[in-house]
Design a protein around this motif. Structure first.
Motif, short mmCIF file in Angstrom:
data_model
loop_
_atom_site.label_atom_id
_atom_site.label_comp_id
_atom_site.label_asym_id
_atom_site.label_seq_id
_atom_site.Cartn_x
_atom_site.Cartn_y
_atom_site.Cartn_z
N THR A 18 0.72 -1.23 -0.09
CA THR A 18 -0.09 0.06 0.04
C THR A 18 0.79 1.36 -0.06
O THR A 18 0.45 2.05 -0.28
CB THR A 18 -0.96 0.06 1.31
N PHE A 261 -2.92 -11.43 -3.57
CA PHE A 261 -4.17 -10.78 -4.25
C PHE A 261 -4.99 -12.05 -4.63
O PHE A 261 -4.59 -12.96 -5.42
CB PHE A 261 -4.02 -10.02 -5.23
N ASP A 263 -8.32 -11.76 -5.98
CA ASP A 263 -9.38 -11.25 -6.63
C ASP A 263 -9.01 -10.30 -7.84
O ASP A 263 -8.08 -9.56 -7.80
CB ASP A 263 -10.34 -10.46 -5.65
N GLN A 266 -9.46 -6.63 -7.52
CA GLN A 266 -8.32 -6.20 -6.76
C GLN A 266 -7.35 -5.80 -7.47
O GLN A 266 -6.44 -4.60 -7.32
CB GLN A 266 -8.09 -7.03 -5.48
N THR A 269 -7.77 -2.89 -9.68
CA THR A 269 -7.74 -1.44 -8.86
C THR A 269 -6.56 -0.98 -8.87
O THR A 269 -6.15 0.11 -8.98
CB THR A 269 -8.70 -1.63 -7.62
N TYR A 500 -12.04 -2.10 -1.47
CA TYR A 500 -10.61 -2.09 -2.07
C TYR A 500 -9.79 -0.83 -1.55
O TYR A 500 -10.38 0.25 -1.14
CB TYR A 500 -10.75 -1.90 -3.54
N ASN A 501 -8.58 -1.09 -1.40
CA ASN A 501 -7.57 0.00 -1.04
C ASN A 501 -7.42 1.19 -2.08
O ASN A 501 -7.19 2.18 -1.99
CB ASN A 501 -6.11 -0.44 -0.75
N SER B 32 -4.41 -9.01 -15.37
CA SER B 32 -5.23 -9.55 -14.30
C SER B 32 -6.12 -10.75 -14.66
O SER B 32 -6.55 -11.43 -13.78
CB SER B 32 -6.25 -8.23 -13.95
#
Lengths: 546, 92
Positions: A18, A261, A263, A266, A269, A500-501, B32
């Motif tokens: 982060t 991770f 997802d 995620q 994002t 989500y961050n 992704s």
């Protein structure tokens, strides 16, 4: 027990995820013994850069020279400086830490940081360079109602710079405590004093050279480190991966996606925030004005991505190298099975494992130099927002007294330094992870939409840009607050209201949609002028001033 | 170059800018896929070693983006030369 240790390591590494965006080092740090070789190498760097600042000061007499180094930097030098500005300590330490803990997933951040540069070249470099003088605010205010849009864009710049600065200063204090064994406050003050010495006297010219030297040192250090790791693996990439998988507690799973991770949303994002965030960072965009023309601006973006591509490719070796060479070496772990100094020390311990104390000292000194280069870039950008965008362009309507403007620029620089120290000390015990996330999300949701639309959409009006940017700012701050970093980690709730961050995947399209809606529904007289301005500036945006 | 010629050239350049950007963004976000079920095959090792599709994809994406940038710059350079030659002809 070993699995528990691994999970703890992953958790620690994920916290560094982060903070990667703004380059801070997060979490508890264990102060290391005083590292003499690191300090000696660092003092050499300081002496060289102060000498350059002295030379630069003699060539920085006007505000123009202060903001863009007179616009005489070549594309190659500027590209190297951009790489130096952007490859933060946490790119090196944070991504390596994440790969040490979670393996492959750490590479998401590398790709995010790198991939903004092709888009910068394709979409922005030429038009931004041709339309602006010193800051991206010049570009957006060119065709829109100058005062109002400047206020909004200045707020966008200041929010990004201050948040980025907090994260950098807190990260700097912790990192230097970690690497050099110096107390936090001394570390923060040292960073501020050195940056002020560079920027106040040498402006953008000194900042450029600090960033160039740092980029060369960082790439040299990482090249040597990667070479030595490959030597341990008999120069076989397969053997490196085999060794990493054999020694890592997760085994072969660490080579595949899905550890940190789970997802794909995620991941999306993060990718969105990283890429479009970089395209809206004011201190990065400002570097496009330090070159003489649009062609050199495009070359800058190309060289920047070339250097960063090289750096991030080497990080694959360094990252998997930490798993290969540290997990089976008890000297780097404490009695509880924790990596000495925490996950962010993985790259430094790897330097020790393959290159002894000299390489460790070199890499530590480079990490310190890295912070100076990033903070210097931020300081120039913050000073330009106040003295150029606000004072010269808004308050003096574009006709400032040059002497007064230069004085204000230097005073603003000093003020930013003082504020940086104050905020660094104020936030030293706070969880700065969310502060580090915000600049990228805000830049992607506020600065990038108005910059992109002003360059490519004839229909944008002042009203649309203001509403879009404002909604982008409010929504990104709100979603960060109700997201995991603030709602759970800071406010102590059990579950976040938003999962989500990095909310830019949602807030950036919202900003675009709002700007579009309020532009097409704008029937004011000013809207007509804004639309007509697009066509009259189109040729200038591609061919420059004639 | 005349005003109209410039506008035409800008339209071509803008289309090219968007084409290159869309290609880069499509490849970028396809990364992704490695976290989805349909993209699970990317986690499988290629051949006898441990190198898997996802890791290879990461490396190739970086190389591809640099190659795209190089191509973009080369086209722009060639176009610039052509425009300069056109302008010279008009002056004559």
């Amino acid at each position: 027990m070993k699995l528990l240790t691994t999970l703890l390591a992953i958790a620690l590494s994920c916290s560094s995820l982060t903070v990667f965006a703004a380059g801070a080092i997060e979490g508890e740090v264990q102060r290391q013994p005083l590292n003499v070789s690191a300090i000696v190498i660092f003092l050499g760097f300081v002496a060289a850069t102060l000498g350059i600042s002295y030379w630069a000061a003699r060539n920085t007499r006007s505000s123009s020279e202060f903001y863009n180094a007179g616009g005489n930097i070549s594309g190659l030098k500027n590209g190297t400086a951009i790489a130096g500005d952007f490859m933060s300590a946490a790119s090196f330490l944070g991504i390596t830490a994440l790969m040490f803990g979670a393996g492959f997933d750490g590479l998401v951040l590398s790709l995010g940081a790198f991939s903004a540069w092709p888009i910068m070249l394709f979409l922005l470099a030429r038009r931004v360079r041709n339309l602006g003088n010193f800051t991206f605010v010049d570009v957006v205010s060119m065709r829109l109602e100058k005062s109002r849009i400047r206020y909004v864009a200045i707020v966008g710049t200041i929010v990004v710079v201050v948040l980025y600065l907090i994260a950098q200063m807190v990260g700097a204090g912790k990192l230097i405590e970690l690497l050099f064994g110096l107390p936090y406050e001394i570390a923060v003050v040292t960073v501020a004093v050195l940056v002020l010495a560079y920027v106040t006297f040498g402006g953008m010219l000194a900042t450029t050279w600090v960033q160039i030297i740092k980029a060369i040192l960082l790439m040299t250090g990482v090249t040597v480190l990667a070479f030595l790791v490959m030597k341990e693996a008999n120069f076989s990439f397969s053997e490196l991966l085999r060794g990493a998988a054999d020694n890592h507690p997760l085994g072969e799973r660490m080579l595949s996606p899905g550890v940190a991770f789970k997802d794909p949303i995620q991941v999306a994002t993060i990718l969105t925030s990283m890429l479009f965030g970089v395209l809206g960072l004011p201190h990065i965009l400002m570097r496009l004005f330090t070159v003489p023309n649009a062609h050199e601006a495009k070359k800058s973006a190309f060289y920047a991505s070339l250097f960063m591509g090289y750096f991030y490719l080497l990080l694959i070796i360094v990252g998997f190298g930490t798993a290969f060479l540290l997990y089976n070496n008890p000297q780097f772990f404490d009695d509880n099975g924790q990596l000495l100094g925490g996950g962010n020390m993985a790259a430094i311990h790897l330097s020790n494992a393959v290159g002894g104390s000299l390489l460790t000292g070199f890499m530590s000194a480079v990490s310190f130099a890295t912070i100076l280069a990033v903070v210097a870039g931020l300081t120039v950008s913050g000073a330009a927002a106040i003295s150029h965008d606000l004072y010269a362009e808004v308050l003096c309507k574009g006709k400032p007294d040059p002497k007064k403007e230069m004085q204000l620029t230097r005073i603003t620089t000093l003020l930013i330094g003082v504020i940086a120290v104050g905020l660094g000390i104020l936030f030293q015990n706070e969880n700065v992870a969310f502060i580090a996330t915000m600049p990228m999300v805000v830049a992607a949701s506020v600065n990038f939409p108005i910059l992109f639309l002003s360059l490519f959409w004839a229909g944008l009006t002042t009203r649309g840009a203001i509403y879009g940017a404002t909604l982008g700012l409010i929504s990104s701050v709100a979603l960060i607050i109700i997201g995991p970093q603030v709602w759970v980690s800071v406010l102590g709730f059990e579950e976040p209201l938003f999962p989500y961050n990095y909310p830019a995947l949602f807030t950036m399209p919202l900003a675009f949609a709002v700007a579009w809606f309020f532009s097409i529904s704008d029937r004011s007289e000013r809207a007509g002028i804004d639309r007509a301005n697009y066509h009259s500036l189109l040729i200038r945006s591609e061919y420059g001033e004639e | 170059m005349t005003h109209d010629q410039k506008l035409k050239a800008i339209a071509v350049r803008t289309r090219r800018r968007f084409l290159f950007s869309i290609i880069a963004l499509a490849f970028y976000f396809s990364f992704s896929l490695a976290w989805t079920e349909p993209g699970a095959f990317l986690s499988l090792p290629l051949g006898d070693g441990l190198l898997n599709g996802a890791l290879l994809m990461f490396i190739l994406l970086i190389v591809l983006f640099i190659a795209l940038e190089f191509l973009f710059l080369t086209i722009a350079k060639r176009e610039l030369r052509k425009e300069a030659a056109q302008s010279e002809e008009q002056v004559r």
